[in-house]
Design a protein around this motif. Structure first.
Motif, PDB file in Angstrom:
ATOM      1  N   SER A  57       8.217  -4.380  -3.986  1.00  0.00           N
ATOM      2  CA  SER A  57       7.531  -5.663  -3.753  1.00  0.00           C
ATOM      3  C   SER A  57       8.042  -6.729  -4.714  1.00  0.00           C
ATOM      4  O   SER A  57       8.161  -7.903  -4.338  1.00  0.00           O
ATOM      5  N   ASP A  69       6.615  -6.659   3.904  1.00  0.00           N
ATOM      6  CA  ASP A  69       6.179  -5.652   2.933  1.00  0.00           C
ATOM      7  C   ASP A  69       5.007  -4.852   3.482  1.00  0.00           C
ATOM      8  O   ASP A  69       3.854  -5.246   3.367  1.00  0.00           O
ATOM      9  N   GLU A  70       5.294  -3.718   4.072  1.00  0.00           N
ATOM     10  CA  GLU A  70       4.253  -2.775   4.498  1.00  0.00           C
ATOM     11  C   GLU A  70       3.139  -3.414   5.296  1.00  0.00           C
ATOM     12  O   GLU A  70       1.977  -3.131   5.071  1.00  0.00           O
TER      13      GLU A  70
HETATM   14 MG   LIG Z   1       4.628  -2.862  -2.941  1.00  0.00          MG
END
Ligand SMILES: [Mg+2]
Ligand SMILES: Nc1ncnc2c1ncn2[C@@H]1O[C@H](COP(=O)(O)OP(=O)(O)OP(=O)(O)O)[C@@H](O)[C@H]1O
Lengths: 252, 258
Positions: free
Chosen positions: A72, A177-178
């Protein structure tokens, strides 16, 4: 810091290091800083250590690694939310980041009003938003709820609207991101379909995921981060297999 | 630097939306809604007129108006800075998750307060006529004075907002500072009453010149002191430039400090 670079390359990360200061007790006030001058305890923590990455235009890159490996952080540096301590990042094209869906929604505004607000936060002009409005509403599948305040939405509906806005920015570079795991199964399928559509259009995508399978399915290239260092980089299939082997090895 | 200004300009739609969000949120849920915008200065006007005509007589003619024309622009300055101080910290979650030129947040506070100030003129103008104060061509100087003030307000708001990320008590320090500044600026009194040996010190205060200029054009019906306005204007432009530079430098760490 962010400069235009040659046409073939979308993102160039050059020897990027990122240091966080970890405070045991963060002193936020001027008063305390003056009183405890130089005594504030802080440890340096290097979240990224000399990352080099060149991402060609139109490719999809998977970012994989254990929790806390710096995925991240790297994404935030590329999207200019954070700045690198050392090194530089060069970007070619408009970036849209999907870190958390619906960041910046105002709970009292209707879905429609939030589309205008959110899309403008992502950098669109009013004209651009109007052009995309119908597509966004259709994609979100919110129906009549679009004119209700978003505080009445379920969390899945909230995220659907957020995703719908973010992918319709028509970014040249999309950082994810996810967030693909949001919504119900049908909506997840739709998100994946949309990503594939963007890939066909030539959008450069970086995708953070914990699933080697998703990397194999969606990505051309992959990068494996480990404790802030680049452990492996190469074709998606090779990296995904190596990572899967590493994970199952750990379990045994 | 130009790059940065161009980028802020590219995010003007966001700026606009934040301003309207700000204005709407302020009066949200009240029956009178937007009329509160007018209600506040109107109430101020009624109370002041009453107090200064009957309770506390002042030697200054039409003291309520004398005060009102200065207090409105002062409120614009002080509420922008005080609200702007918190603007970055309050939007921490947004700053951590989305990239946008961070200047947009404090600037949106300034713009919202600017609009409020302009709306309060709709109360001021009839009030001036009611008190039989002659409106003259000097009103044409208003946009210029407003511009100078806005440049000053924007500079200070930018600085305070980014400083407040690193020193959270700056917000409170600013509050104290603003009170002191208020009394050092000829808002409730006339600049003429300042003793001669303190004049030099007072003339260093940019707000004093700006407030004086407002008073000249609305209350005295005469043109402002052009020379003073020119110096203050140039000073404010330099300050604005420095503020943008400082902001750009200090904003780099805010997503992790906030
Ligand atoms: Mg992360
Ligand atoms: N603002 C911050 N201040 C201090 N340390 C931070 C900050 N943000 C991240 N870190 C640290 O940096 C490291 C990398 O974090 P990051 O969020 O990039 O990991 P990640 O790979 O995304 O993990 P996950 O898979 O859990 O999402 C972690 O050890 C984290 O504690």
């Amino acid at each position: 810091m962010v400069q235009e670079i040659s046409n073939e390359i979308a993102i160039e990360v050059k020897d990027v290091w990122k240091k966080f200061r970890l405070y045991h007790e963060k002193t936020y006030s001027l008063k305390e800083r003056i009183i405890f001058w130089g005594r504030s305890k802080a440890e340096d923590f290097w979240a990224l250590k000399g990352i080099n990455l060149t991402i060609p235009k139109g490719s999809t890159v998977g970012l994989i690694g254990r929790n806390g490996s710096g995925k991240s952080t790297l994404l935030k540096i590329i999207s200019r939310i954070l700045y690198p301590t050392r090194g530089e990042v060069k970007i070619n094209g408009r970036v849209s980041t999907l870190l958390e869906l619906g960041a910046g929604f105002h709970p009292d505004f209707t879905g429609r009003e939030n589309i205008f607000l959110n899309a403008s936060i992502l950098g669109l002009s009013r004209k651009e938003i109007k052009e995309r409005l119908d597509d966004i509403i259709a994609f979100s599948e919110l129906g009549d709820f679009i004119d209700n305040p978003v505080r009445n939405y379920s969390s899945g509906m909230y995220m659907r609207l957020g995703f719908a806005v973010a992918v319709h920015v028509d970014p040249e570079i999309l950082l994810i991101d996810e967030v693909l795991a949001v919504g119900d199964l049908a909506f997840q399928e739709k998100c994946l379909a949309k990503i594939k559509e963007l890939q066909k259009k030539g959008t450069t995508i970086i995708l953070v995921t914990h699933s080697p399978k998703q990397i194999q399915d969606l990505c051309d290239l992959a990068v494996w981060l480990d404790k802030g260092e680049m452990k492996m980089q190469g074709s998606a299939i090779e990296v995904a297999e190596a990572y899967a082997r590493y994970v199952s090895g750990k379990e045994r | 630097m130009w790059q940065r200004i161009k980028e802020i300009y590219a995010y003007r739609e966001m700026l606009k939306n934040l301003v309207s969000k700000e204005l709407r949120a302020r009066y949200k849920g009240s029956i009178l809604g937007f009329f509160w915008t007018f209600f506040n200065p109107l109430l101020m006007l009624i109370v002041y007129s009453f107090v200064f005509s009957f309770v506390m007589r002042s030697g200054i003619k039409n003291y309520a108006m004398f005060l009102f024309v200065a207090l409105l622009p002062w409120n614009y300055l002080s509420s922008s800075i005080l609200q702007g101080a918190a603007s970055l910290v309050q939007n921490a979650s947004l700053i951590k998750k989305v990239y946008f030129p961070r200047e947009v947040l404090p600037l949106s506070v300034v713009l919202a307060n600017l609009i409020n100030y302009l709306l309060s003129l709709l109360i001021l103008m009839p009030a001036l006529m009611l008190f039989k104060i002659r409106l003259t061509w000097a009103l044409l100087a208003f946009p210029l004075v407003l511009l100078v003030e806005t440049v000053l307000v924007a500079s200070l708001t930018l600085l305070v907002s980014v400083g407040n990320v690193y020193f959270r008590d700056l917000e409170h320090i600013t509050g104290v500072f603003m009170t002191a500044w208020f009394f050092l600026t000829p808002v409730v009194y006339s600049a003429d009453t300042v003793p001669p040996n303190a004049k030099k010190f007072f003339s260093l205060n940019p707000a004093a010149h700006i407030i004086e200029a407002y008073r000249d054009i609305f209350y005295e019906g005469m043109w402002p002191d052009w020379k003073a306005l020119l110096y203050v204007g140039l000073g404010c432009l330099i300050l604005f430039w420095l503020s943008l530079l400082a902001f750009q430098r200090w904003q780099k760490d805010i997503a992790e400090e906030i």
